[in-house]
Design a protein around this motif. Structure first.
Motif, PDB file in Angstrom:
ATOM      1  N   SER A 104      56.408  54.522  17.045  1.00  0.00           N
ATOM      2  CA  SER A 104      55.425  55.312  17.787  1.00  0.00           C
ATOM      3  C   SER A 104      55.790  56.782  17.627  1.00  0.00           C
ATOM      4  O   SER A 104      56.951  57.129  17.417  1.00  0.00           O
ATOM      5  CB  SER A 104      55.409  54.908  19.259  1.00  0.00           C
ATOM      6  N   ILE A 105      54.795  57.637  17.727  1.00  0.00           N
ATOM      7  CA  ILE A 105      55.062  59.060  17.596  1.00  0.00           C
ATOM      8  C   ILE A 105      55.314  59.668  18.971  1.00  0.00           C
ATOM      9  O   ILE A 105      54.829  59.150  19.979  1.00  0.00           O
ATOM     10  CB  ILE A 105      53.940  59.794  16.839  1.00  0.00           C
ATOM     11  N   GLN A 106      56.073  60.743  19.008  1.00  0.00           N
ATOM     12  CA  GLN A 106      56.409  61.400  20.271  1.00  0.00           C
ATOM     13  C   GLN A 106      55.478  62.570  20.575  1.00  0.00           C
ATOM     14  O   GLN A 106      55.101  62.785  21.712  1.00  0.00           O
ATOM     15  CB  GLN A 106      57.864  61.888  20.240  1.00  0.00           C
ATOM     16  N   ASN A 107      55.120  63.320  19.551  1.00  0.00           N
ATOM     17  CA  ASN A 107      54.225  64.466  19.692  1.00  0.00           C
ATOM     18  C   ASN A 107      53.352  64.539  18.440  1.00  0.00           C
ATOM     19  O   ASN A 107      53.865  64.713  17.343  1.00  0.00           O
ATOM     20  CB  ASN A 107      55.002  65.777  19.841  1.00  0.00           C
ATOM     21  N   GLY A 108      52.064  64.411  18.634  1.00  0.00           N
ATOM     22  CA  GLY A 108      51.173  64.450  17.488  1.00  0.00           C
ATOM     23  C   GLY A 108      49.832  63.840  17.815  1.00  0.00           C
ATOM     24  O   GLY A 108      49.385  63.859  18.968  1.00  0.00           O
TER      25      GLY A 108
END
Length: 141
Positions: free
Chosen positions: A6-10
């Motif tokens: 999963s992405i954290q910031n984007g």
């Protein structure tokens, strides 16, 4: 089973019709970006059967994504901050398209002049028209 972190910031571009993910990847010029990008194709979906998906870590230019409203109104944009969804929305068709589509009119100035930008405006009828010759654009959907 393929596992993508999963992405954290984007941003996540979800509900892309199956087979169209690479077209969006090229249109947004994601190959020239420095961020981490995951393009998933033919992902199983209970609601859609099959879909494509693009995850972009660190993406900070949501205005570049406006063109997705022209391409497909079913696409969902999901903004992620600190690992949490902060916004989820469908892009609306932009009022102006610049160098996204080309005018098909052979007599249009864009066909005869080099370095002339292809600019289309959204008309009151909901169709895009060339600002130079008023030619209606064909839909990509």
């Amino acid at each position: 089973m393929l596992k993508i972190e999963s992405i954290q910031n984007g941003i996540v571009i979800d509900h892309i019709p199956a087979g169209k993910g690479m077209d969006i990847y090229k249109l947004l010029e994601l190959d020239s970006q420095k961020q981490s990008i995951a393009l998933l194709q033919s992902v199983r979906s209970e609601k859609y059967g099959c879909k494509d998906l693009i995850k972009i870590e660190g993406f900070t230019e949501p205005e570049r994504l406006e063109v997705l409203g022209y391409l497909n109104d079913g696409v969902t944009l999901i903004v992620i901050r600190d690992g949490k969804v902060v916004k989820k929305y469908h892009p609306v068709p932009p009022r102006t398209l610049k160098n996204v589509i080309k005018c098909k009119n052979p007599r249009c100035i864009t066909s005869t002049e080099a370095n002339c930008e292809h600019i289309f405006k959204l008309s009151s009828s909901g169709k895009y028209r060339c600002i130079y010759c008023n030619q209606e654009a064909s839909l990509l959907r």
